[in-house]
Design a protein around this motif. Sequence first.
Motif, mmCIF file in Angstrom:
data_model
loop_
_atom_site.group_PDB
_atom_site.id
_atom_site.type_symbol
_atom_site.label_atom_id
_atom_site.label_comp_id
_atom_site.label_asym_id
_atom_site.label_seq_id
_atom_site.Cartn_x
_atom_site.Cartn_y
_atom_site.Cartn_z
ATOM 1 N N ASN A 74 -9.480 -5.168 2.873
ATOM 2 C CA ASN A 74 -10.860 -5.209 1.839
ATOM 3 C C ASN A 74 -10.118 -5.240 0.182
ATOM 4 O O ASN A 74 -10.691 -5.804 -0.549
ATOM 5 C CB ASN A 74 -11.208 -3.851 1.785
ATOM 6 C CG ASN A 74 -12.185 -3.716 3.127
ATOM 7 O OD1 ASN A 74 -12.368 -5.011 3.724
ATOM 8 N ND2 ASN A 74 -12.424 -2.387 3.485
ATOM 9 N N LEU A 75 -8.939 -4.424 0.064
ATOM 10 C CA LEU A 75 -8.086 -4.607 -1.262
ATOM 11 C C LEU A 75 -7.800 -6.115 -1.686
ATOM 12 O O LEU A 75 -8.010 -6.430 -2.854
ATOM 13 C CB LEU A 75 -7.246 -3.697 -1.515
ATOM 14 C CG LEU A 75 -7.494 -2.085 -1.713
ATOM 15 C CD1 LEU A 75 -6.131 -1.316 -1.693
ATOM 16 C CD2 LEU A 75 -8.009 -2.336 -3.044
ATOM 17 N N GLN A 76 -7.206 -6.645 -0.484
ATOM 18 C CA GLN A 76 -6.963 -8.099 -0.917
ATOM 19 C C GLN A 76 -8.143 -9.023 -1.282
ATOM 20 O O GLN A 76 -7.947 -9.901 -2.153
ATOM 21 C CB GLN A 76 -6.266 -8.540 0.401
ATOM 22 C CG GLN A 76 -5.302 -9.808 0.275
ATOM 23 C CD GLN A 76 -4.349 -10.250 1.388
ATOM 24 O OE1 GLN A 76 -4.519 -9.495 2.376
ATOM 25 N NE2 GLN A 76 -3.491 -11.074 1.235
ATOM 26 N N ILE A 77 -9.142 -8.591 -0.716
ATOM 27 C CA ILE A 77 -10.359 -9.445 -1.021
ATOM 28 C C ILE A 77 -10.892 -9.249 -2.157
ATOM 29 O O ILE A 77 -11.570 -10.031 -3.040
ATOM 30 C CB ILE A 77 -11.418 -9.478 0.270
ATOM 31 C CG1 ILE A 77 -11.102 -9.831 1.467
ATOM 32 C CG2 ILE A 77 -12.726 -9.826 -0.279
ATOM 33 C CD1 ILE A 77 -11.830 -9.431 2.731
ATOM 34 N N ALA A 78 -10.995 -7.909 -2.496
ATOM 35 C CA ALA A 78 -11.524 -7.505 -3.865
ATOM 36 C C ALA A 78 -10.641 -7.752 -4.864
ATOM 37 O O ALA A 78 -11.279 -8.241 -6.087
ATOM 38 C CB ALA A 78 -11.634 -6.008 -3.788
ATOM 39 N N THR A 79 -9.126 -7.944 -4.831
ATOM 40 C CA THR A 79 -8.498 -8.357 -6.029
ATOM 41 C C THR A 79 -7.973 -9.599 -6.126
ATOM 42 O O THR A 79 -7.741 -10.108 -7.133
ATOM 43 C CB THR A 79 -7.132 -7.416 -5.937
ATOM 44 O OG1 THR A 79 -6.592 -7.587 -4.610
ATOM 45 C CG2 THR A 79 -7.517 -5.790 -5.972
ATOM 46 N N LEU A 89 0.662 -2.633 -4.354
ATOM 47 C CA LEU A 89 -0.736 -1.744 -4.687
ATOM 48 C C LEU A 89 -0.711 -0.686 -3.767
ATOM 49 O O LEU A 89 -0.774 0.422 -4.350
ATOM 50 C CB LEU A 89 -1.952 -2.657 -4.871
ATOM 51 C CG LEU A 89 -3.143 -1.848 -5.243
ATOM 52 C CD1 LEU A 89 -2.988 -1.625 -7.015
ATOM 53 C CD2 LEU A 89 -4.134 -2.872 -5.330
ATOM 54 N N MET A 90 -0.647 -0.794 -2.321
ATOM 55 C CA MET A 90 -0.810 0.177 -1.684
ATOM 56 C C MET A 90 0.151 1.200 -1.484
ATOM 57 O O MET A 90 -0.078 2.557 -1.513
ATOM 58 C CB MET A 90 -0.619 -0.261 -0.065
ATOM 59 C CG MET A 90 -2.102 -1.341 0.233
ATOM 60 S SD MET A 90 -3.583 -0.127 0.425
ATOM 61 C CE MET A 90 -3.255 0.678 2.110
ATOM 62 N N THR A 91 1.543 0.819 -2.055
ATOM 63 C CA THR A 91 2.465 1.785 -2.505
ATOM 64 C C THR A 91 2.151 2.690 -3.359
ATOM 65 O O THR A 91 2.392 3.846 -3.567
ATOM 66 C CB THR A 91 3.924 0.938 -2.603
ATOM 67 O OG1 THR A 91 4.167 0.197 -1.516
ATOM 68 C CG2 THR A 91 5.166 2.022 -2.675
ATOM 69 N N ASN A 92 1.613 2.305 -4.425
ATOM 70 C CA ASN A 92 1.244 3.058 -5.716
ATOM 71 C C ASN A 92 0.137 3.952 -5.259
ATOM 72 O O ASN A 92 0.157 5.082 -5.710
ATOM 73 C CB ASN A 92 0.624 2.036 -6.842
ATOM 74 C CG ASN A 92 1.753 1.087 -7.460
ATOM 75 O OD1 ASN A 92 2.981 1.474 -7.238
ATOM 76 N ND2 ASN A 92 1.232 0.128 -7.958
#
Length: 223
Positions: A74-79, A89-92
């Motif tokens: 979902n994040l990959q799609i949104a960004t 980003l997920m590590t952060n």
Amino acid sequence: YTAQQQENTANEVNLINSKKVMSDSFFNKILGGFKNAFVRAVDYGFAYSVLNKLRTVFMQLIQQAKALNAEFVNLQIATGFSAEKTKVLMTNYNAMAFELGRTTQEVAKASNEWLRAGYDFQESNKLIKDSMYLSTLGMMGSEDATKALISAIKGYKLEAKDAIGIVDKLVKVDINAAVTAGQIATAMSKTAAGAKLAGVDINNLIGYLATMEEVSQKAPEEV
């Protein structure tokens, strides 16, 4: 007693003692067998219990991994980020989750909601924390808290920096009324846009909703 009688008596005593020893040995073997069987049963039961718990934990880990992977996508799609950049980003978000005492999945889901609502990364990182504060203080799910804040901000055409002020207002009412900040936030998410159009100030709206919920004791969705 004659010598012969004494010898016969001694032989009978020895025979009785011999039978007793054999009997004791037989019963000891039976009791030992029961004891060993019981110990094995306990061991098997304990082992089964441990294996069953391990299986449950393993299945939970699989479900969590699937859910986290879904948020990754979902994040990959949104960004529009590459897989490698999304991993960073997920590590952060994992570090942020640890700081806030939440899960990485909750933080990632909140980020996805804020990014899709049109906020940039700097704003969304702040708004994620606001969502988690409302979730904790308002005793509501993090996803519901995020959606409630988005509705309030969008409904009243406020800026990202105003989100923490909304949380503060809700918590103050929570302390003084027999309703939770989460209940007011949920009701507010349904009424913010209409209240703004009607010219109702956000402070007044929160006060109205708190009073209505406190008096009626209805679910937030029904207020």
